[in-house]
Design a protein around this motif. Structure first.
Motif, PDB file in Angstrom:
ATOM      1  N   LYS A  23       7.461  54.766 -74.435  1.00 51.83           N
ATOM      2  CA  LYS A  23       7.563  56.203 -74.185  1.00 51.83           C
ATOM      3  C   LYS A  23       8.948  56.751 -74.521  1.00 51.83           C
ATOM      4  O   LYS A  23       9.080  57.897 -74.927  1.00 51.83           O
ATOM      5  N   SER A  41      15.242  59.487 -67.973  1.00 55.34           N
ATOM      6  CA  SER A  41      15.502  59.404 -66.526  1.00 55.34           C
ATOM      7  C   SER A  41      15.627  57.954 -66.058  1.00 55.34           C
ATOM      8  O   SER A  41      16.337  57.670 -65.088  1.00 55.34           O
ATOM      9  N   GLY A  42      14.986  57.019 -66.756  1.00 55.56           N
ATOM     10  CA  GLY A  42      15.121  55.611 -66.384  1.00 55.56           C
ATOM     11  C   GLY A  42      16.570  55.145 -66.467  1.00 55.56           C
ATOM     12  O   GLY A  42      17.009  54.302 -65.673  1.00 55.56           O
ATOM     13  N   TYR A  45      18.460  55.436 -63.165  1.00 55.77           N
ATOM     14  CA  TYR A  45      18.223  54.374 -62.168  1.00 55.77           C
ATOM     15  C   TYR A  45      18.903  53.077 -62.612  1.00 55.77           C
ATOM     16  O   TYR A  45      19.396  52.305 -61.782  1.00 55.77           O
ATOM     17  N   ARG A  46      18.958  52.881 -63.923  1.00 58.21           N
ATOM     18  CA  ARG A  46      19.677  51.708 -64.435  1.00 58.21           C
ATOM     19  C   ARG A  46      21.176  51.818 -64.114  1.00 58.21           C
ATOM     20  O   ARG A  46      21.816  50.846 -63.729  1.00 58.21           O
ATOM     21  N   SER A 102      14.367  49.171 -61.157  1.00 54.45           N
ATOM     22  CA  SER A 102      13.075  49.283 -60.490  1.00 54.45           C
ATOM     23  C   SER A 102      13.239  49.077 -58.976  1.00 54.45           C
ATOM     24  O   SER A 102      12.523  49.684 -58.174  1.00 54.45           O
ATOM     25  N   ALA A 105      15.107  52.216 -57.423  1.00 49.84           N
ATOM     26  CA  ALA A 105      14.304  53.436 -57.567  1.00 49.84           C
ATOM     27  C   ALA A 105      13.290  53.625 -56.444  1.00 49.84           C
ATOM     28  O   ALA A 105      12.721  54.710 -56.308  1.00 49.84           O
ATOM     29  N   ARG A 111      16.586  58.714 -55.118  1.00 51.08           N
ATOM     30  CA  ARG A 111      15.824  59.680 -55.905  1.00 51.08           C
ATOM     31  C   ARG A 111      16.327  61.110 -55.621  1.00 51.08           C
ATOM     32  O   ARG A 111      16.476  61.904 -56.534  1.00 51.08           O
ATOM     33  N   ARG A 132       8.945  58.096 -64.851  1.00 49.18           N
ATOM     34  CA  ARG A 132       7.771  57.750 -64.054  1.00 49.18           C
ATOM     35  C   ARG A 132       7.240  58.959 -63.303  1.00 49.18           C
ATOM     36  O   ARG A 132       6.065  59.019 -62.970  1.00 49.18           O
ATOM     37  N   ASP A 133       8.160  59.906 -62.981  1.00 51.08           N
ATOM     38  CA  ASP A 133       7.773  61.042 -62.130  1.00 51.08           C
ATOM     39  C   ASP A 133       8.162  62.373 -62.743  1.00 51.08           C
ATOM     40  O   ASP A 133       8.367  63.345 -62.036  1.00 51.08           O
ATOM     41  N   ASP A 186       6.786  49.850 -59.305  1.00 49.39           N
ATOM     42  CA  ASP A 186       6.885  51.270 -59.689  1.00 49.39           C
ATOM     43  C   ASP A 186       5.654  52.071 -59.264  1.00 49.39           C
ATOM     44  O   ASP A 186       5.749  53.264 -58.995  1.00 49.39           O
ATOM     45  N   ARG A 189       5.167  51.925 -54.779  1.00 51.10           N
ATOM     46  CA  ARG A 189       6.165  52.461 -53.838  1.00 51.10           C
ATOM     47  C   ARG A 189       5.689  53.786 -53.256  1.00 51.10           C
ATOM     48  O   ARG A 189       4.862  54.482 -53.874  1.00 51.10           O
TER      49      ARG A 189
HETATM   50  O1   DC Z   1      12.118  53.758 -68.088  1.00 51.98           O
HETATM   51  P1   DC Z   1      12.950  52.556 -67.684  1.00 51.98           P
HETATM   52  O2   DC Z   1      12.250  51.237 -67.966  1.00 51.98           O
HETATM   53  O3   DC Z   1      14.330  52.599 -68.284  1.00 51.98           O
HETATM   54  O4   DC Z   1      13.124  52.688 -66.104  1.00 51.98           O
HETATM   55  C1   DC Z   1      13.763  51.694 -65.340  1.00 51.98           C
HETATM   56  C2   DC Z   1      13.279  51.761 -63.909  1.00 51.98           C
HETATM   57  O5   DC Z   1      13.690  52.984 -63.303  1.00 51.98           O
HETATM   58  C3   DC Z   1      11.777  51.711 -63.715  1.00 51.98           C
HETATM   59  O6   DC Z   1      11.324  50.383 -63.513  1.00 51.98           O
HETATM   60  C4   DC Z   1      11.525  52.565 -62.504  1.00 51.98           C
HETATM   61  C5   DC Z   1      12.692  53.496 -62.431  1.00 51.98           C
HETATM   62  N1   DC Z   1      12.369  54.872 -62.811  1.00 51.98           N
HETATM   63  C6   DC Z   1      11.866  55.688 -61.835  1.00 51.98           C
HETATM   64  O7   DC Z   1      11.633  55.248 -60.719  1.00 51.98           O
HETATM   65  N2   DC Z   1      11.643  57.010 -62.103  1.00 51.98           N
HETATM   66  C7   DC Z   1      11.868  57.505 -63.319  1.00 51.98           C
HETATM   67  N3   DC Z   1      11.637  58.789 -63.557  1.00 51.98           N
HETATM   68  C8   DC Z   1      12.343  56.656 -64.342  1.00 51.98           C
HETATM   69  C9   DC Z   1      12.564  55.332 -64.065  1.00 51.98           C
END
Ligand code: DC
Length: 225
Positions: A23, A41-42, A45-46, A102, A105, A111, A132-133, A186, A189
């Motif tokens: 994505k 947005s990931g 969290y990283r 993960s 998050a 958040r 994710r959201d 993910d 939760r």
């Molecule tokens: O998209 P990514 O694989 O880089 O995201 C890493 C982690 O961040 C994913 O396992 C869950 C979290 N995440 C989240 O909770 N909400 C988001 N909008 C994006 C990522």
């Protein structure tokens, strides 16, 4: 300062889906085609997981992580990520930080601390947000919501090939097991779980190329305009 009503006329395309679904690549290409801004947005969290590791904060310390997330000086420049002026682009992409992201998050204080920062990416002429959201929580009023996914085996294969092409060592079984446990964390939760909302279009990419996926989103955007 832009008020909320003028913000809501700025179009958002929300692309959500599980880890390693492609994505990020699709979202970036769509943003380029439309000349829209892009939010990974990931990465946020990283960055929190990385900063916690540097500051000896455990990935389960919800409140401390929330405070930390509020205090971070994050900068995105082209495809580079900076934290307090240091370039951390590759450091946050490691498998360890994928797991850490993960884990951090799941905590609501983390958040909540990242909400305003994510909203600030909504700028004219438009935004493509991936995560994710994006469609379920952050940009509920997105004009187009896509749920982009692929089978976990296909995603593990793609990640395996990516690592091999980079000359890095890779173990398919381990990648598969990691993806399965991140998918579970993910989507199970309580805070903003990964779900396909009723108003999101499903884009199943197990059998389609990146170009086809990009075209699907662009066509859907044109229809929704
Ligand atoms: O998209 P990514 O694989 O880089 O995201 C890493 C982690 O961040 C994913 O396992 C869950 C979290 N995440 C989240 O909770 N909400 C988001 N909008 C994006 C990522």
């Amino acid at each position: 300062m832009t008020n909320n009503s003028s913000l809501s006329v700025i179009p958002v395309i929300a692309i959500d889906g599980p880890s390693a679904s492609g994505k990020g690549t699709v979202a970036q290409l769509v943003a380029e085609k439309l000349n829209f801004h892009y939010l990974d947005s990931g990465a946020l969290y990283r960055i929190v997981a990385f900063a916690a590791y540097k500051n000896n904060i455990q990935w389960n310390a919800a409140d401390k992580l929330g405070e930390l997330a509020k205090s971070l000086k994050i900068q995105f420049n082209q495809n580079e990520i900076y934290l307090d002026g240091d370039r951390i682009t590759e450091a946050v992409r490691s498998e360890e930080m994928s797991r850490g992201a993960s884990e951090v998050a799941i905590h609501q204080p983390v958040r909540s601390a990242l909400l305003d920062l994510q909203h600030s990416f909504r700028q004219a002429p438009g935004l493509v947000g991936d995560g994710r959201d994006m469609g379920s929580v952050i940009f509920k009023d997105a004009m187009l919501k896509i749920f982009l996914t692929a089978s976990v085996q296909i995603r593990a294969e793609r990640r395996y090939k990516q690592l091999m092409n980079k000359g890095l060592s890779a173990n398919y079984e381990k990648i598969l097991a990691d993806l399965q446990s991140r998918d579970e964390r993910d989507s199970q939760r309580s805070a903003a779980p990964l779900i396909q909302t009723a108003d999101a279009l499903l884009l199943e990419t197990s059998e389609c190329s990146i170009e086809q996926a990009v075209q699907f989103v662009l066509n859907a955007y044109q229809k929704h305009q």
